[in-house]
Write a protein that holds these residues in place. Structure first.
Motif, mmCIF file in Angstrom:
data_model
loop_
_atom_site.group_PDB
_atom_site.id
_atom_site.type_symbol
_atom_site.label_atom_id
_atom_site.label_comp_id
_atom_site.label_asym_id
_atom_site.label_seq_id
_atom_site.Cartn_x
_atom_site.Cartn_y
_atom_site.Cartn_z
ATOM 1 N N VAL A 64 0.902 -1.382 -0.031
ATOM 2 C CA VAL A 64 0.047 0.150 -0.003
ATOM 3 C C VAL A 64 0.932 1.222 0.033
ATOM 4 N N GLN A 65 1.815 1.169 0.768
ATOM 5 C CA GLN A 65 3.065 2.228 0.764
ATOM 6 C C GLN A 65 3.400 2.874 -0.341
ATOM 7 N N ALA A 66 3.855 1.697 -1.211
ATOM 8 C CA ALA A 66 4.487 1.998 -2.601
ATOM 9 C C ALA A 66 3.225 2.676 -3.549
ATOM 10 N N SER A 67 1.907 2.121 -3.431
ATOM 11 C CA SER A 67 0.859 2.627 -4.232
ATOM 12 C C SER A 67 0.643 4.026 -4.047
ATOM 13 N N ALA A 68 0.578 4.365 -2.584
ATOM 14 C CA ALA A 68 0.294 5.598 -2.350
ATOM 15 C C ALA A 68 1.493 6.658 -2.792
ATOM 16 N N THR A 69 2.666 6.409 -2.575
ATOM 17 C CA THR A 69 3.698 7.100 -2.989
ATOM 18 C C THR A 69 3.650 7.218 -4.641
ATOM 19 N N MET A 70 3.304 6.119 -5.339
ATOM 20 C CA MET A 70 3.222 6.446 -6.768
ATOM 21 C C MET A 70 2.169 7.253 -7.242
ATOM 22 N N GLY A 71 0.884 7.412 -6.416
ATOM 23 C CA GLY A 71 -0.187 8.252 -6.617
ATOM 24 C C GLY A 71 0.252 9.711 -6.304
ATOM 25 N N ARG A 72 1.026 9.958 -5.250
ATOM 26 C CA ARG A 72 1.513 11.332 -5.037
ATOM 27 C C ARG A 72 2.591 11.682 -6.437
ATOM 28 N N LEU A 73 3.392 10.904 -6.732
ATOM 29 C CA LEU A 73 4.344 11.201 -7.842
ATOM 30 C C LEU A 73 3.668 11.414 -9.101
ATOM 31 N N ARG A 74 2.677 10.493 -9.432
ATOM 32 C CA ARG A 74 1.843 10.701 -10.441
ATOM 33 C C ARG A 74 0.920 12.049 -10.647
ATOM 34 N N THR A 75 0.565 12.505 -9.566
ATOM 35 C CA THR A 75 -0.379 13.678 -9.523
ATOM 36 C C THR A 75 0.709 14.958 -9.612
ATOM 37 N N ALA A 76 1.937 14.603 -9.038
ATOM 38 C CA ALA A 76 3.175 15.689 -9.154
ATOM 39 C C ALA A 76 3.495 15.751 -10.649
ATOM 40 N N VAL A 77 3.561 14.776 -11.477
ATOM 41 C CA VAL A 77 3.925 14.876 -12.672
ATOM 42 C C VAL A 77 2.970 15.411 -13.624
ATOM 43 N N ARG A 78 1.700 15.348 -13.223
ATOM 44 C CA ARG A 78 0.443 16.018 -13.966
ATOM 45 C C ARG A 78 0.788 17.505 -13.896
ATOM 46 N N THR A 79 0.860 17.686 -12.387
ATOM 47 C CA THR A 79 0.725 19.284 -11.981
ATOM 48 C C THR A 79 1.837 20.107 -12.813
ATOM 49 N N LEU A 80 3.239 19.287 -12.822
ATOM 50 C CA LEU A 80 4.385 19.899 -13.601
ATOM 51 C C LEU A 80 4.221 20.247 -15.013
ATOM 52 N N ALA A 81 3.479 18.988 -15.485
ATOM 53 C CA ALA A 81 3.144 19.045 -17.031
ATOM 54 C C ALA A 81 2.385 20.112 -17.270
ATOM 55 N N ASP A 82 1.374 20.329 -16.561
ATOM 56 C CA ASP A 82 0.536 21.497 -16.729
ATOM 57 C C ASP A 82 1.266 22.762 -16.852
ATOM 58 N N ILE A 83 2.400 22.962 -16.306
ATOM 59 C CA ILE A 83 3.135 24.241 -16.349
ATOM 60 C C ILE A 83 4.195 24.097 -17.576
ATOM 61 N N ASP A 84 3.918 22.948 -18.298
ATOM 62 C CA ASP A 84 4.880 22.762 -19.660
ATOM 63 C C ASP A 84 6.453 22.918 -19.141
ATOM 64 N N LEU A 85 6.795 22.337 -17.960
ATOM 65 C CA LEU A 85 8.309 22.237 -17.942
ATOM 66 C C LEU A 85 8.983 21.098 -19.032
ATOM 67 N N ALA A 86 10.151 21.526 -19.472
ATOM 68 C CA ALA A 86 10.882 20.719 -20.173
ATOM 69 C C ALA A 86 11.066 19.254 -19.205
ATOM 70 N N PRO A 87 11.294 18.253 -20.118
ATOM 71 C CA PRO A 87 11.631 16.893 -19.412
ATOM 72 C C PRO A 87 12.729 16.843 -18.379
ATOM 73 N N ASP A 88 13.683 17.440 -18.614
ATOM 74 C CA ASP A 88 14.972 17.470 -17.577
ATOM 75 C C ASP A 88 14.475 18.400 -16.276
ATOM 76 N N GLU A 89 13.917 19.652 -16.568
ATOM 77 C CA GLU A 89 13.364 20.245 -15.489
ATOM 78 C C GLU A 89 12.249 19.615 -14.754
ATOM 79 N N LEU A 90 11.414 19.038 -15.554
ATOM 80 C CA LEU A 90 10.487 18.169 -14.639
ATOM 81 C C LEU A 90 10.943 17.252 -13.709
ATOM 82 N N LEU A 91 12.024 16.430 -13.940
ATOM 83 C CA LEU A 91 12.524 15.281 -13.186
ATOM 84 C C LEU A 91 13.434 15.723 -12.253
ATOM 85 N N THR A 92 14.070 17.249 -12.037
ATOM 86 C CA THR A 92 14.533 17.870 -11.085
ATOM 87 C C THR A 92 13.616 18.159 -10.179
ATOM 88 N N HIS A 93 12.580 18.812 -10.512
ATOM 89 C CA HIS A 93 11.491 19.007 -9.542
ATOM 90 C C HIS A 93 10.900 17.707 -9.005
#
Length: 791
Positions: free
Chosen positions: A483-512
């Motif tokens: 469950v812990q891994a699934s919960a962490t995955m959900g947080r990271l997926r949400t973060a990726v979508r949020t960072l994608a919405d502000i159109d960061l470049a791939p390398d910048e997005l991975l840094t955040h």
């Protein structure tokens, strides 16, 4: 007669009668006794040799002795004392009949073995002479053999024991006779009519005369049956600890319990478990009330197919009181019943089907043992005997309770694991996209498979529409399972979508994202120590206008590219460190993709296996990807079928396939805007004309207003050069205005008497969505309009 081979087969009359009553063997001693040659009697009924009525020989006894009146070949009647052995079917069956050919008398005074004193020994002792024939036995040995000494004197061990195994025992005695050195031999024999084993330790030692010459063999037998049975019970408990609980599957664990007990403890075993009140809750505990509903999860039998079972596997059945299952659960301890008592009959009164099955197979003893672990009752195991004649003993009850207790812990662990796995899997699937969006940039298909045994992990994938018809594709893998891994995955997926919405470049997005994982690790730590949160990720952005894909990865396997008409190949990308290390840079790479190219994104569970190395996994992936298919879904299924074992993968697997699409140049219009506000009107006119060419006149008025506001703002507040671009597909029209300024626009509400400040508010009201993205040359303000009619 030489000590090398002291056996004289003709000194004893021996005959073997088959189960059909015909004579099978007839030795030289039998010919001497009755005069008949083997050719005259073998294959004929043994009853022809009787001069009187056949004696009543008990079938359940392994040995019988008595006087028989036999017919001699010359016609006279001979009274013979015989020793009859019932042979086990495994030894050929039938009856072995032996008789000494000389009448025992008093021992001569010069008997070389007379000096051996037997009467004082508490052990069962026998003395054998140089021919390995019985010379003397003491009272304990006579009690063991149940035949007087005077009747047995002169017989060999095979004559006395009757089993083929006794020939090996005689060879050990011969070894002592010829070498003069003592020897210990263990012997196991079934107890008469009880179905149990008697274990004996025979200590063989040479008997010497005054000159030191070996004149015989002394055999002292020690009964260690209790120690033998205790060792067998301990071995069975040890076997149960090894065999039960090999997996975290409830049904498999219950079947292992049945398999361990058959045939070591019972001839048929059934395992029934209580149904949890509802999915995801604990099984019932505390007091029970009859009737009790149980589900059959396993059974095992000495007969193939378990024909004794009344209930099928997986079937629910209701057990009233009295019944073995209900009574033991109500009592909270093991209960034993047999045909010798009224308990078994009372249990059978409620079910005529079970009564008929018990009568059919001759079940005579039943033991019901509750399955309990950690204070919770999980079910009941019922053990029955019908092939073994002995009933269950108190030691059998203790053994069954010990094995069942060990199995109960394993079943409880399996249930807890299954419940946690189902919870984690439900969480995992709720966090993953149910359907991939349809975009103008790619057509995508995906698959997610949880690990077969290790538990649900943190693999994820996503397809995220971006501005300008672009699309982002991401695949990642969180370290760990549950469950812990699934919960962490959900947080990271949400973060990726949020960072994608502000159109960061791939390398910048991975840094955040790397910074986020570091914070999650700190939050997961205890007592000042950091946690162990880590992940890998691959992020790609594809632009259908330029047909260029920008990718960056953080410790994740690179994708595989299948170009149109070409061979699959692994994309060469900078590796990048896994997320959570902190402070290390990420690099991106760009690919020019032809329309129809297929990108395969995946997690390491797809290509890593114990049976092959990663290179072989990549080769299989490329082979499956290159095969002809009607759809990406078919390709996904073929890849999983090719690379994953039948029983499931050892790790989670996420697979994302994307086929690129290009946007025709005819769907894109671009204008360079002069730095003169007076030229906004001509630009609006050109835009309307372009919409007419595209047959999008219905959105002309709205588009004219949006373009006017965006271009005017860029001229007033931006930096030159300024460029306007219109892009459209069947469902969307996009207006983009780019300039070299990095100042981000802000949406604000103008006051009543303000002359400006309403531009972006108007754009937000007229369009489906709007936003801005930054790039190395500056920024781009974009707005999307929905097209009512598709082309």
């Amino acid at each position: 007669m030489s000590p090398v081979y002291p056996f004289d087969d003709a000194a004893t009359a021996r005959a073997l009668v088959g189960t059909d009553g015909l004579l099978v063997q007839w030795n030289e001693g039998a010919r001497r006794l009755l005069g008949w040659t083997p050719e005259e009697v073998v294959g004929r009924p043994a009853a022809n040799l009787l001069a009187g009525d056949a004696p009543a020989i008990p079938s359940g006894e392994p040995r019988w002795n008595g006087e028989l009146a036999l017919r001699h070949r010359d016609g006279r009647t001979v009274s013979v004392w015989v020793l009859v052995h019932h042979r086990h079917p495994a030894d050929g069956g039938g009856r072995l009949v032996v008789s000494p050919l000389w009448a025992p008398g008093p021992l001569p005074p010069d008997d070389p073995l007379s000096g051996v004193e037997l009467t004082q020994s508490p052990c069962a002792v026998a003395i054998f002479d140089e021919r390995l024939r019985l010379h003397r036995i003491n009272a304990p040995m006579a009690e063991v053999l149940r035949v007087p000494e005077e009747r047995l004197r002169g017989l060999r061990i095979p004559d006395i024991d009757g089993r083929p195994q006794s020939a090996d025992f005689e060879q050990q005695m011969h070894r002592v006779l010829t070498t003069g050195r003592g020897h210990d031999v263990r012997s196991y024999a079934p107890i008469s009519g009880e179905g149990r084993i008697a274990a004996w330790l025979a200590r063989m030692s040479p008997v010497t005369d005054a000159d030191g010459r070996v004149r015989g063999v002394c055999v002292a037998a020690h009964d260690f049956t209790e120690q033998y049975l205790a060792r067998e019970r301990l071995q069975l408990v040890n076997e149960a600890s090894v065999r039960i609980g090999s997996t975290l599957d409830v049904t498999r664990t219950a079947q292992e319990l049945a398999d361990v007990c058959v045939p070591a403890l019972a001839d048929f075993v059934s395992v029934d478990l209580l149904e949890p009140p509802e999915q995801g809750t604990e099984p019932a505990s505390g007091q029970f009330s009859a009737p009790i509903t149980l589900r059959r999860v396993a059974h095992g039998s000495v007969n193939p197919g378990s024909p004794e079972a009344v209930v099928k596997l997986g079937q629910l059945d209701v057990y009233p009181s009295p019944s073995p299952q209900a009574d033991s659960l109500l009592a909270g301890h093991a209960i034993v019943a047999s045909t010798a008592t009224d308990d078994l009959e009372r249990w059978l009164s409620w079910d005529p089907v079970r009564r008929g099955r018990i009568e059919e197979y001759g079940i005579h003893s039943t033991m019901s043992v509750p399955i309990k672990a950690r204070g919770t009752t999980l079910g009941v195991a019922v053990l029955t005997r019908f092939r073994r004649p002995d009933p269950f003993t108190p030691d059998d009850v203790l053994l069954a309770e010990e094995i069942t207790a060990r199995a109960a812990v394993c079943i409880d662990n399996a249930r807890r694991y299954s419940r946690e796995r189902e919870t984690a899997l439900a969480l995992q699937r709720s966090l993953l996209p149910r359907n991939l969006p349809r975009t103008a940039a790619v057509r995508a298909a995906s698959r997610y498979l949880p690990a077969a045994q290790a538990g649900v992990g943190g693999d994820w994938f996503d397809v995220i529409p971006l501005s300008g018809m672009r699309v982002a594709m991401v695949v990642g893998d969180v370290v760990g399972h549950g469950v812990q891994a699934s919960a962490t995955m959900g947080r990271l997926r949400t973060a990726v979508r949020t960072l994608a919405d502000i159109d960061l470049a791939p390398d910048e997005l991975l840094t955040h994202l790397d910074d986020l994982v570091l914070r999650l690790s700190d939050e997961a730590g205890t007592e000042g120590s950091p946690g162990e949160v880590g992940a890998t990720c691959l992020y790609a952005v594809y632009d259908p206008v330029s047909r260029r894909c920008t990718l960056a990865r953080a410790g994740h396997p690179p994708p595989v590219l299948l170009p149109p008409g070409g061979a699959p190949r692994q994309v060469d990308l900078p590796s990048g460190p896994p997320l959570g290390l902190g402070g290390l840079p990420f690099e991106s790479a760009e690919l020019d993709l032809r329309e129809g190219s297929v990108l395969a994104f995946f997690t390491d569970g797809l290509i890593e296996s114990r049976e092959r190395d990663v290179e072989a996994g990549h080769a299989l992936l490329c082979e499956a990807l290159a095969a002809q298919a009607d759809s990406l879904d078919e390709t996904c299924d073929r890849i999983l079928h090719t690379l994953l074992p039948t029983g499931g993968a050892a790790d989670d697997v996420a697979l994302l396939l994307a086929r690129t699409q290009g946007l025709s140049p005819s769907r894109v219009a671009t204008w360079d805007i002069p730095a003169d506000p007076a030229l906004v009107a001509p630009i609006r006119k050109q835009v309307v004309e372009q919409l007419a060419v595209w047959e999008l006149d219905e959105v002309g008025f709205t588009t004219e207003l949006v373009v006017s506001e965006l271009v005017t703002n860029a001229i007033r507040y931006g930096s030159h050069p300024i460029r306007l671009r219109l892009i459209h597909d069947a469902a969307t029209l996009i207006c983009e205005v780019s300039d070299t300024s990095h100042t981000a626009p802000h949406l604000r509400r103008a006051k009543t008497w303000d002359e400006g400040g309403r531009g972006l508010l108007l754009v937000a009201q007229l369009t489906e969505r709007w936003g801005s993205r930054h790039h190395t040359e500056g920024k781009t303000i974009w707005a999307e309009l929905a097209l009512l009619d598709e082309e």
